[in-house]
Design a protein around this motif. Structure first.
Motif, PDB file in Angstrom:
ATOM      1  N   SER A  62      32.106  46.356  44.127  1.00 18.27           N
ATOM      2  CA  SER A  62      31.102  45.396  44.618  1.00 18.27           C
ATOM      3  C   SER A  62      30.209  46.358  45.590  1.00 18.27           C
ATOM      4  O   SER A  62      28.820  46.159  45.579  1.00 18.27           O
TER       5      SER A  62
ATOM      6  N   ASP B  49      28.347  39.758  40.582  1.00 22.15           N
ATOM      7  CA  ASP B  49      29.740  40.326  41.246  1.00 22.15           C
ATOM      8  C   ASP B  49      30.769  39.237  41.149  1.00 22.15           C
ATOM      9  O   ASP B  49      30.730  38.401  41.742  1.00 22.15           O
ATOM     10  N   GLU B  50      31.700  39.551  40.262  1.00 31.81           N
ATOM     11  CA  GLU B  50      32.868  38.591  39.698  1.00 31.81           C
ATOM     12  C   GLU B  50      32.405  37.254  39.724  1.00 31.81           C
ATOM     13  O   GLU B  50      32.990  36.525  40.699  1.00 31.81           O
TER      14      GLU B  50
HETATM   15 MG   LIG Z   1      34.221  43.060  45.145  1.00 26.98          MG
END
Ligand SMILES: [Mg+2]
Ligand SMILES: Nc1ncnc2c1ncn2[C@@H]1O[C@H](COP(=O)(O)OP(=O)(O)OP(=O)(O)O)[C@@H](O)[C@H]1O
Lengths: 293, 367
Positions: free
Chosen positions: B43, B158-159
């Motif tokens: 991240s 991000d995910e």
């Molecule tokens: Mg992360």
């Protein structure tokens, strides 16, 4: 709908709420009933006789120029206090939300005024603005403003607004800070990537998301300005000069305990009570319907 | 359309260095996935590209522009957050239009773009709903919509799928990939899910503790992991690792005392008597009869997991206290406690340096 769990009947719940009910009865219901009853009577100054007059006290109030004046200045006063205390509270909270280092010191310092008793807060500000000794009035004099809240009604009003605001900022600060910290950081980041600058982000994202807090605080602040500022007024101006700062809650005291017009004073407190009850009902209604994000 | 380049990018939080110099080049239109365990800095890396986190060292370039000090809004990127970060007080339409409004697009154009995006993402009937009136998958699509209406030159994810249930995740990952192909937008996608990484990526970056351990196509990384970490991270169940030693003649590797596995090729990367870690993927093992001609390992079976199409055997090699997992197709008749023999093709063997964890040798193609 929440699921309710049913317990076997027991006296325990009643026992547990008993102290609360007793306190409410003794310190709220009973005096309120007394006030209601008294507001319908006219009593002589020595308390020797009284007469039941229905709503005459109320009618007299609304014909009384002094009472209407008091009503007007109360509205000005509470609007000014509510607005400035909330604006400053929000402003400080927004800044504190950004601070990382030393934030706990900053927060602690900001919360202190809340722990100061109203009368002391009043005295503090009265000292600072004292026409002959005060540092702030001294400063104002050097910039050409002749401050004297003992003679000038506007100055006096400003002073109690400042003192009352100062004391309430902490409270608003705490709630706004909690509100701000509940807003996910990714929302402001998303807005930043969407192209919004800090001001735009504040007004289009943060401020709308704070609206439940803002509304709650507005009611609390109005109630505060209406009812809890007695100590400040009493310590700073005692309602003067010539009634310029005699807000409703102060007038109740003046008329009742100094003027000994118990019926009229009781009628005034009944009106105040009605105001606070309607504000509270309004607030609960809103909070129940509040948009859940 | 743009190219993204990271040159020796470093990130420090105070004294702590969490990204240790990452080099990466994402080609125009490429879909690169960054995968790694929790806390490895994925991240943080993405947020530096977005401009949400300051870069402590190195340079980030978008096309030929160095963007280290460029505001997020001026980088021409869009990001899809893990929690979607939809504006809760705005309708789906307003959420998607927000960025365009701020950039002062004409009203008609905004409407056009929002409607196009809504069609593309099948969000037409939800345009006037608030995010809290949508399901997780729909919110995910709105977040995508908000990213695509701006037609940025780079997408960052991000995910984005980690809050969805398993089935929806599979569906959305296909949708995202198709959408990205159609738009041809350069993308950097972060996930900790190696299946997601393998299936979506044009190229994969495997990260570990702030270091990009290996960059390559999914197949390259699967077949030639550059280190023990990568080998263990990619593939499910994980690769089996056994301690071993190269024989004096460098023709074979010895496991424990008795098992010797012949190496198909001799290379200079390995030395006689060198301690190594031998890696074998569970899916490269198969059952066999014991025979002197074939390299095979005996396994005392502890647990049999029947998955339907496959069966996992968990067990131990006698005298070695290492757990071994074998993935066999079908449902072989094996009971707990039984000793079976597992064979593998030496070509599927991996050898790693025991100290550095770096790959020394692939059976398939000597390094
Ligand atoms: Mg992360
Ligand atoms: N603001 C910060 N201050 C200090 N350390 C941080 C900060 N943000 C992240 N870190 C540290 O940096 C490292 C990498 O964090 P990061 O969030 O990039 O991990 P991640 O790979 O995205 O993990 P996950 O898969 O759990 O999201 C972690 O060790 C974390 O503790």
């Amino acid at each position: 709908m929440l699921k309710r769990v049913h317990f076997r009947r027991s006296y325990l719940p009643y026992l547990l709420v008993l102290p609360q009910i007793a306190v409410t009865l003794v310190f709220f219901i009973w005096p309120a009933a007394q006030a209601l009853y008294q507001s319908l009577l006219i009593e002589d100054a020595f308390g020797l006789s009284y007469e039941f007059v229905w709503f005459e006290n109320f009618i007299a109030l609304f014909r009384d120029g002094n009472y209407l004046h008091s009503f007007r200045i109360t509205i000005v006063f509470s609007a000014a206090v509510t607005f400035s205390a909330m604006a400053l509270g929000l402003c400080f909270a927004t800044m504190a939300d950004r601070v990382i280092r030393g934030s706990s010191v900053y927060k602690t310092l900001l919360v202190w005024p809340y722990a100061v008793a109203p009368a002391l807060a009043g005295a503090l500000w009265a000292f600072m603005f004292d026409p002959t000794l005060g540092i702030i009035s001294g400063f104002l004099k050097t910039v050409g403003y002749d401050w004297d809240h003992r003679l000038d009604g506007t100055d006096a009003m400003m002073l109690i607004i400042v003192a009352a605001t100062w004391k309430q900022i902490s409270y608003n600060f705490l709630f706004f800070l909690a509100g701000l910290q509940a807003i996910p950081k990714s929302l402001t980041e998303a807005a930043a990537i969407d192209g919004a600058g800090p001001f735009k982000r504040f007004w289009t994202i943060i401020f709308p998301l704070l609206s439940p807090t803002t509304f709650f605080l507005m009611v609390v602040n109005v109630v505060y300005a209406f009812f809890e500022t007695f100590g400040i007024v009493h310590a700073v101006t005692a309602g003067g000069p010539s009634r310029a700062t005699s807000i409703l809650v102060y007038k109740v005291y003046r008329d009742g305990f100094v003027g000994l017009d118990l019926g009229g004073s009781a009628a005034q407190s009944v009106i105040l009570m009605a105001i606070v009850i309607s504000l509270t009902v309004f607030q609960f209604r809103y909070i129940e319907k509040k948009v859940q994000y | 359309m743009a190219e993204l380049r990271l040159d020796n990018v470093i990130k420090e939080f105070g004294e702590v260095r969490v990204i240790h110099g990452v080099d990466l080049k994402v080609q125009d239109g490429e879909f690169v996935v960054v995968v790694g365990p929790s806390g490895c800095g994925k991240s943080t890396l993405l947020r530096m590209v977005a401009g949400l986190e300051e870069v402590s060292g190195g340079e980030i370039h978008i096309d030929e522009r160095m963007v280290n000090r460029v505001e997020p809004k001026d980088r021409d990127i869009a990001i899809v957050f893990q929690n979607y970060a939809l504006y809760p007080h705005m309708s789906v339409r307003q959420n998607m239009a927000y960025g365009l409004k701020i950039r002062k697009f004409p009203k008609q154009e905004i409407e056009q773009r929002v409607n196009d995006a809504a069609d593309l993402l099948q969000l037409g009937e939800y345009l006037d709903r608030r995010p809290n009136q949508l399901s997780g998958g729909q919110r995910q699509r709105v977040a995508m919509g908000r990213a695509i209406v701006r037609e940025p030159s780079i997408f960052l994810f991000d995910e984005p799928l980690s809050n969805l249930d398993a089935k929806l995740r599979v569906q959305m990952r296909v949708e995202i990939r198709q959408l990205q192909r159609r738009l041809g937008t350069t993308s950097l996608y972060v996930t900790h899910d190696q299946v997601e990484a393998m299936t979506m990526a044009d190229r994969l970056v495997v990260m570990n503790a702030g270091v990009a351990e290996q960059i390559g196509t999914p197949l390259e990384i699967y077949e030639r992991p550059a280190s023990i970490f990568v080998a263990g991270f990619i593939g499910s169940p994980s690769m089996n690792f056994v301690e071993g030693r190269i024989a004096a003649d460098r023709q074979s590797v010895v496991i424990g005392q008795d098992f010797s596995i012949p190496l198909p090729q001799v290379t200079d990367a390995i030395q006689a008597d060198q301690p190594v870690t031998v890696g074998l993927r569970p899916e490269d093992l198969h059952l066999t009869q014991e025979s002197p001609d074939e390299a095979s390992l005996p396994l005392t079976v502890d647990l049999v997991e029947v998955l339907g199409a496959d069966t996992l055997l968990h067990g131990q090699v006698p005298h070695l206290d290492t757990l071994i997992i074998a993935r066999l197709s079908g449902v072989p008749q094996v009971k707990n406690g039984e000793v079976v023999h597992l064979a593998f093709r030496p070509r599927r063997l991996h050898l790693f340096d025991r100290d550095s964890g770096k790959s020394l040798y692939y059976g398939q193609n000597a390094a």
